[in-house]
Design an enzyme around this catalytic site. Structure first.
Site, mmCIF file in Angstrom:
data_model
loop_
_atom_site.group_PDB
_atom_site.id
_atom_site.type_symbol
_atom_site.label_atom_id
_atom_site.label_comp_id
_atom_site.label_asym_id
_atom_site.label_seq_id
_atom_site.Cartn_x
_atom_site.Cartn_y
_atom_site.Cartn_z
ATOM 1 N N ARG A 229 -3.475 -6.877 -0.947
ATOM 2 C CA ARG A 229 -3.884 -7.729 -2.044
ATOM 3 C C ARG A 229 -4.059 -8.544 -2.419
ATOM 4 N NH1 ARG A 229 -2.825 -2.523 -2.747
ATOM 5 N NH2 ARG A 229 -1.321 -1.828 -2.925
ATOM 6 N N HIS A 277 -11.207 -2.347 -6.128
ATOM 7 C CA HIS A 277 -9.823 -1.662 -5.309
ATOM 8 C C HIS A 277 -10.115 -0.382 -4.750
ATOM 9 C CE1 HIS A 277 -5.571 -2.466 -4.972
ATOM 10 N NE2 HIS A 277 -5.752 -1.471 -4.269
HETATM 11 P P1 NDP Z 1 2.731 -1.892 7.029
HETATM 12 O O1 NDP Z 1 3.441 -2.539 6.208
HETATM 13 O O2 NDP Z 1 2.188 -0.530 8.094
HETATM 14 O O3 NDP Z 1 2.200 -3.079 7.814
HETATM 15 C C1 NDP Z 1 2.106 -4.294 7.613
HETATM 16 C C2 NDP Z 1 1.610 -5.636 8.308
HETATM 17 O O4 NDP Z 1 1.920 -6.902 7.668
HETATM 18 C C3 NDP Z 1 2.655 -5.835 9.225
HETATM 19 O O5 NDP Z 1 1.936 -5.868 10.635
HETATM 20 C C4 NDP Z 1 3.430 -6.906 9.019
HETATM 21 O O6 NDP Z 1 4.185 -7.251 10.422
HETATM 22 C C5 NDP Z 1 3.093 -7.754 8.515
HETATM 23 N N1 NDP Z 1 3.577 -8.378 7.774
HETATM 24 C C6 NDP Z 1 4.491 -8.033 7.115
HETATM 25 N N2 NDP Z 1 4.264 -9.827 6.196
HETATM 26 C C7 NDP Z 1 4.667 -10.626 6.970
HETATM 27 C C8 NDP Z 1 4.505 -12.121 6.724
HETATM 28 N N3 NDP Z 1 4.882 -12.204 6.147
HETATM 29 N N4 NDP Z 1 3.850 -12.658 7.796
HETATM 30 C C9 NDP Z 1 3.248 -11.912 8.230
HETATM 31 N N5 NDP Z 1 2.980 -10.830 8.644
HETATM 32 C C10 NDP Z 1 3.517 -9.990 7.991
HETATM 33 O O7 NDP Z 1 1.020 -1.713 5.453
HETATM 34 P P2 NDP Z 1 -0.645 -1.330 5.744
HETATM 35 O O8 NDP Z 1 -1.202 -1.452 6.809
HETATM 36 O O9 NDP Z 1 0.262 0.528 5.517
HETATM 37 O O10 NDP Z 1 -0.813 -1.739 4.558
HETATM 38 C C11 NDP Z 1 -1.086 -3.548 4.531
HETATM 39 C C12 NDP Z 1 -1.501 -3.005 3.066
HETATM 40 O O11 NDP Z 1 -2.592 -2.243 2.442
HETATM 41 C C13 NDP Z 1 -0.508 -2.197 1.833
HETATM 42 O O12 NDP Z 1 1.019 -2.918 2.054
HETATM 43 C C14 NDP Z 1 -1.053 -3.152 0.599
HETATM 44 O O13 NDP Z 1 -0.842 -3.868 -0.056
HETATM 45 C C15 NDP Z 1 -2.619 -3.102 1.199
HETATM 46 N N6 NDP Z 1 -3.662 -1.109 1.124
HETATM 47 C C16 NDP Z 1 -4.781 -1.425 0.302
HETATM 48 C C17 NDP Z 1 -5.752 -0.470 -0.372
HETATM 49 C C18 NDP Z 1 -7.083 -0.900 -0.729
HETATM 50 O O14 NDP Z 1 -7.344 0.358 -1.566
HETATM 51 N N7 NDP Z 1 -7.128 -1.921 -0.681
HETATM 52 C C19 NDP Z 1 -4.757 0.674 0.175
HETATM 53 C C20 NDP Z 1 -4.169 0.847 1.478
HETATM 54 C C21 NDP Z 1 -3.431 -0.437 1.577
HETATM 55 P P3 NDP Z 1 5.060 -6.809 11.615
HETATM 56 O O15 NDP Z 1 4.539 -5.778 12.155
HETATM 57 O O16 NDP Z 1 5.869 -7.677 12.270
HETATM 58 O O17 NDP Z 1 6.092 -6.148 10.728
HETATM 59 C C1 OXD Z 2 -2.644 1.797 -1.686
HETATM 60 C C2 OXD Z 2 -3.621 1.576 -2.610
HETATM 61 O O1 OXD Z 2 -1.490 0.952 -1.404
HETATM 62 O O2 OXD Z 2 -4.580 2.265 -3.218
HETATM 63 O O3 OXD Z 2 -2.389 2.198 -1.560
HETATM 64 O O4 OXD Z 2 -3.789 0.023 -3.183
#
Ligand code: NDP
Ligand code: OXD
Length: 314
Positions: A229, A277
């Site tokens: 993000r 994005h």
């Molecule tokens: P998940 O919820 O599966 O994974 C999130 C990861 O981030 C976990 O490993 C979590 O740790 C870690 N995390 C969260 N907070 C912290 C912190 N404070 N410190 C360290 N690690 C942290 O999410 P996804 O993998 O499904 O998606 C990740 C992000 O990708 C979404 O939230 C979205 O913002 C972005 N996204 C962007 C897209 C784009 O087109 N650019 C499309 C889709 C998603 P833990 O494993 O310990 O819980």
């Molecule tokens: C998502 C994105 O969060 O598209 O899936 O950014």
């Protein structure tokens, strides 16, 4: 019993069309037209107008049509019902494609060869490192981070991850929390960011963090790839780090404000790839089925999958 569809920024008609085609007894209603709020049991949304869901007294669950829920849960009036996010193999594959594409671009000196081609010059590299010589660090080792890690590992890169809680079962080394961050950064040549935006992660990609990335890598300097993000990054710090060599390059898919303003210095910063994005699109052909399956199970008294923890924000 209605499913309210409220989609902003993407194409609402496409989502309405796909939900409508396989509604399975639900009435699909368009949030842009008049509807009876008392009939709405479920909502499928992407960045709905804040307050839109507040008056839905019979709402039972909200389906966020993307993986990241930061925009949705920022609405203080959101009803206290489960929020389900997208976890789908198609979206995961798209993100892994993006990450592999950008890692290879930096690893294989894409900027060098593009500029040589634009000058019609034959300029081989003196030393192309092997994948195994390059250390990739993935911040956020969730659904998307884990899949990208496996793909990069299969290509031979030296991959590690960083997450909040760590993961003993991971097939790559995982560093955990604030205590693990320094060691993780110190062994990272290409930083891939797939974190959610939460109060803890906002602004984490800043000058202080860039200065802690490895300086002894084979690429000649660290590279940042952010597809998480835009709120994770401090763009003035990225621009300064690219200018003074703290960062060798960057690939940015997300921005503090989207769309990125045409006068942002990022467009012209050295060694930067900008995409709008677009790393991993949500595809209604896949995701309407995901939502409708979950509603069917919920009606049958079964638990919803991929419910967001509103305390942690992801
Ligand atoms: P998940 O919820 O599966 O994974 C999130 C990861 O981030 C976990 O490993 C979590 O740790 C870690 N995390 C969260 N907070 C912290 C912190 N404070 N410190 C360290 N690690 C942290 O999410 P996804 O993998 O499904 O998606 C990740 C992000 O990708 C979404 O939230 C979205 O913002 C972005 N996204 C962007 C897209 C784009 O087109 N650019 C499309 C889709 C998603 P833990 O494993 O310990 O819980
Ligand atoms: C998502 C994105 O969060 O598209 O899936 O950014």
């Amino acid at each position: 019993m209605s499913l309210l569809v409220a989609v902003t920024g993407w194409q609402p008609d496409m989502w309405l069309d796909h939900f409508g085609r396989s509604a399975r007894g639900l009435t699909v209603v368009d949030a842009r037209a008049p509807y009876d709020p008392a009939e709405v049991r479920y909502a499928a949304v992407w960045k709905p107008k804040p307050g839109l869901l507040a008056g839905l007294v019979h709402l039972e669950a909200i389906f966020n049509l993307g993986a990241g829920v930061d925009a949705l849960i920022a609405d203080a009036t959101l009803p206290a019902v489960p929020v389900v996010r997208v976890v789908d193999p198609d979206l995961t594959r798209r993100m892994t494609e993006y990450v592999v594409w950008q890692v290879l671009h930096h690893h294989r000196a894409g900027f060098h060869f593009h500029s040589a081609q634009s000058e019609r010059r034959w300029r081989p590299l003196a030393d192309q490192p092997a994948a195994g010589d390059v250390r990739i660090g993935i911040m956020g080792l969730g659904v998307l981070g884990r899949d990208a890690a496996s793909a990069l590992r299969r290509l031979g890169f030296d991959v590690a991850g960083w997450s909040r809680r760590g993961d003993a079962a991971s097939d790559v080394p995982v560093f955990a929390g604030a205590a693990g961050l320094d060691a993780f950064l110190a062994r990272t040549d290409i930083l891939v960011v797939l974190l959610p935006l939460t109060p803890e992660t906002r602004g984490i990609l800043n000058a202080g963090l860039f200065a802690r990335l490895a300086r002894d890598g084979r690429l000649g300097g660290p590279v940042l790839i952010n597809a998480g993000r835009g709120g994770l990054q401090v763009e003035t710090d990225i621009i300064a780090a690219l200018a003074d060599g703290t960062l060798l390059g960057a690939s940015l898919d997300v921005f503090e404000a989207e769309p990125l303003s045409s006068d942002s210095p990022l467009w012209a910063a050295p060694n930067v790839v900008i995409t709008p994005h677009a790393a991993a699109d949500s595809d209604p052909r896949r995701l309407c089925g995901y939502v409708l399956d979950q509603i069917e199970r919920h009606r049958a008294g079964l638990a919803l999958d991929n419910v967001v923890d509103r305390m942690t924000g992801y």
